[in-house]
Every structure is written in structure tokens, then in C-alpha cells.
Design an enzyme around this catalytic site. Structure first.
Site, PDB file in Angstrom:
ATOM      1  N   LYS A  83     -18.714 -19.796   2.105  1.00  0.00           N
ATOM      2  CA  LYS A  83     -17.591 -18.889   1.844  1.00  0.00           C
ATOM      3  C   LYS A  83     -16.297 -19.707   1.849  1.00  0.00           C
ATOM      4  O   LYS A  83     -16.026 -20.440   2.810  1.00  0.00           O
ATOM      5  CB  LYS A  83     -17.563 -17.836   2.951  1.00  0.00           C
ATOM      6  CG  LYS A  83     -16.934 -16.515   2.565  1.00  0.00           C
ATOM      7  CD  LYS A  83     -17.208 -15.516   3.678  1.00  0.00           C
ATOM      8  CE  LYS A  83     -16.492 -14.218   3.472  1.00  0.00           C
ATOM      9  NZ  LYS A  83     -16.540 -13.390   4.680  1.00  0.00           N
TER      10      LYS A  83
HETATM   11  C1  E4P Z   1     -15.651 -10.095   4.103  1.00  0.00           C
HETATM   12  O1  E4P Z   1     -16.528 -10.895   3.879  1.00  0.00           O
HETATM   13  C2  E4P Z   1     -14.818 -10.090   5.306  1.00  0.00           C
HETATM   14  O2  E4P Z   1     -15.547 -10.646   6.376  1.00  0.00           O
HETATM   15  C3  E4P Z   1     -14.428  -8.721   5.779  1.00  0.00           C
HETATM   16  O3  E4P Z   1     -14.917  -7.699   4.954  1.00  0.00           O
HETATM   17  C4  E4P Z   1     -13.019  -8.587   6.245  1.00  0.00           C
HETATM   18  O4  E4P Z   1     -12.769  -7.265   6.632  1.00  0.00           O
HETATM   19  P1  E4P Z   1     -11.501  -6.812   7.515  1.00  0.00           P
HETATM   20  O5  E4P Z   1     -10.336  -6.659   6.612  1.00  0.00           O
HETATM   21  O6  E4P Z   1     -11.932  -5.511   8.119  1.00  0.00           O
HETATM   22  O7  E4P Z   1     -11.299  -7.903   8.536  1.00  0.00           O
END
Ligand code: E4P
Length: 221
Positions: A83
Site C-alpha cells: 500500500k
Molecule cells: C483504507 O485502506 C484505510 O485503511 C481506511 O479505510 C481509512 O479509514 P478512516 O478514514 O476511517 O481512517
């Protein structure tokens, strides 16, 4: 639409995986830090629980270190997806990693143009953050709709991974908008499966059964 869980909590992942509905897992540095455990160990444990793409995020921000870190995490398990943040260096690192057949999920995506750039460097997934757009009074879901339209017109293979999901309606709307995947926090899975009429109906079915059938001489359950 496939379901991923957005979590680094082993117990939560285990529970939702036991439902048989999980196709993958996404983690991020905040989620991993919350667990306070070794990153590699957590990712490998998750890989044992869910047989699907498991996103593990790099924390470097310069191209060479991102590539190095990305290559390292990709050796942890065959299902690891690297990622990377949607920044210029992330694009360059994505191009380098995908050219070596390493799958990449481009995260922190907030616009169609960012997503187009991610797709052009071979990202397997792009993660638009729906909830964080809603937080700043922009319509997060319209980004998913726009992306689905543009990717379809352009015949782009990169999958739209609807992220930053905050409530069950985000999941339903992501499916309607054409997301390929939604990554969902643990409490929202619990909300999704729950319905008061299901509970009430089941209670009544069992009560009716027990009332009559259990009183029969040769009752069978
Ligand atoms: C995606 O891969 C992220 O880990 C995640 O959806 C972030 O979400 P948040 O805005 O609730 O932290």
C-alpha cells in the site's frame, strides 16, 4: 462487490472471516499502531486467517525507500499487496513495483485525477476515502460514482476499493455506485448483518416450534 475488512485486530478479523464473506484485508499504519504489535507478525497472522489480498502500507515517503520497503513487505507472504500513498513519489514507486509484478494498492485517494494517475502506473487497487471526504463536507460517494464511470469508459483494470467507510449506508451506496471492493471496519460488519425483524422472526419461529413440536412424543429437532 467484494468485502475486505479494514483492521489489524486479529480477533476481529478472525470473527468476520468465520462468516465466510471476506475476500481480503486492508491495514494502515494507524490501525497497526493501535494494536501495538510487530508489523510483520501481524501481517503474517492476517495472511494465515484470510486467503486473499492483504494490504500492508509502507511508511517511507522517498521513492527508493518506498520501493525497498515495498519489496520487503511483499516477501512476507504471497498475498501481500503493497500500500502506497497517492503522492508523486508513490506513483514512481508504484510503477517500479508493478513492473516487478508486485501488486500495489494506492491509498489516500481523493479525486478522479489522482485515481487516473494511479491506474496509469499499474495499481491493482485505488482506494478513494469516502468518509474523509464527507468529513470536509464533500460528497465522498460521488467520487466512487465518478470513478466507476471513468474507469468503465476508459476500460481501466484497476479496481476501485471504497475506503474510509463510516456506516452501513456507505457499503450499500458503494455497491450501487460500482465499487469493486469495499473495505469495512469491524463494527460496521456487525451492523450490516443485524436486523430487528430477523431477530424477532427467529425468536417466534423457535418459540412456535418448541411450543408444539417439543411436546410431541417422537419430536425431532
Ligand atoms: C483504507 O485502506 C484505510 O485503511 C481506511 O479505510 C481509512 O479509514 P478512516 O478514514 O476511517 O481512517
Amino acid at each position: 462487490m467484494k468485502f475486505f475488512i479494514d483492521s489489524a485486530n486479529i480477533e476481529h478479523i478472525k470473527e468476520i472471516a468465520s462468516w465466510g464473506i471476506l475476500s481480503g484485508v486492508t491495514t494502515n499504519p494507524s490501525l497497526v499502531a493501535k494494536e501495538g504489535k510487530d508489523f510483520k507478525q501481524v501481517v503474517q497472522q492476517i495472511c494465515e486467517l484470510v486467503n486473499g489480498p492483504i494490504s500492508a502500507e509502507v511508511i517511507s515517503t522517498d521513492v527508493d525507500s518506498m520501493i525497498k520497503e515495498g519489496k520487503e513487505v511483499s516477501t512476507w507472504h504471497k498475498n501481500v499487496v503493497v500500500k502506497l500513498p497517492t503522492i508523486p513519489n508513490g506513483l514512481a514507486a508504484c510503477k517500479a513495483l508493478t513492473s516487478q509484478n508486485i501488486k500495489v494498492n494506492m491509498t489516500l485517494c481523493f479525486s478522479v485525477n489522482q485515481a487516473l494517475l494511479c491506474a496509469s502506473v499499474g495499481a491493482t487497487y485505488v482506494s478513494p476515502f469516502v468518509g474523509r471526504l464527507d468529513d470536509i463536507n464533500q460528497d465522498g460517494m460521488s467520487l466512487i460514482r465518478d470513478l466507476a464511470q471513468v474507469f468503465s469508459i476508459q476500460k481501466i483494470k484497476t479496481e476501485i476499493l471504497s475506503a474510509s467507510i463510516r456506516h452501513p449506508a456507505h457499503v450499500m451506496d458503494s455497491a450501487k455506485a460500482g465499487a469493486h471492493v469495499a473495505t469495512i471496519p469491524y463494527p460496521i460488519f456487525k451492523q450490516m448483518i443485524q436486523h430487528p425483524l430477523t431477530d424477532k422472526g427467529l425468536e417466534k419461529f423457535l418459540a412456535d416450534w418448541n411450543e408444539v413440536m417439543l411436546k410431541m412424543p417422537s419430536h425431532s429437532k
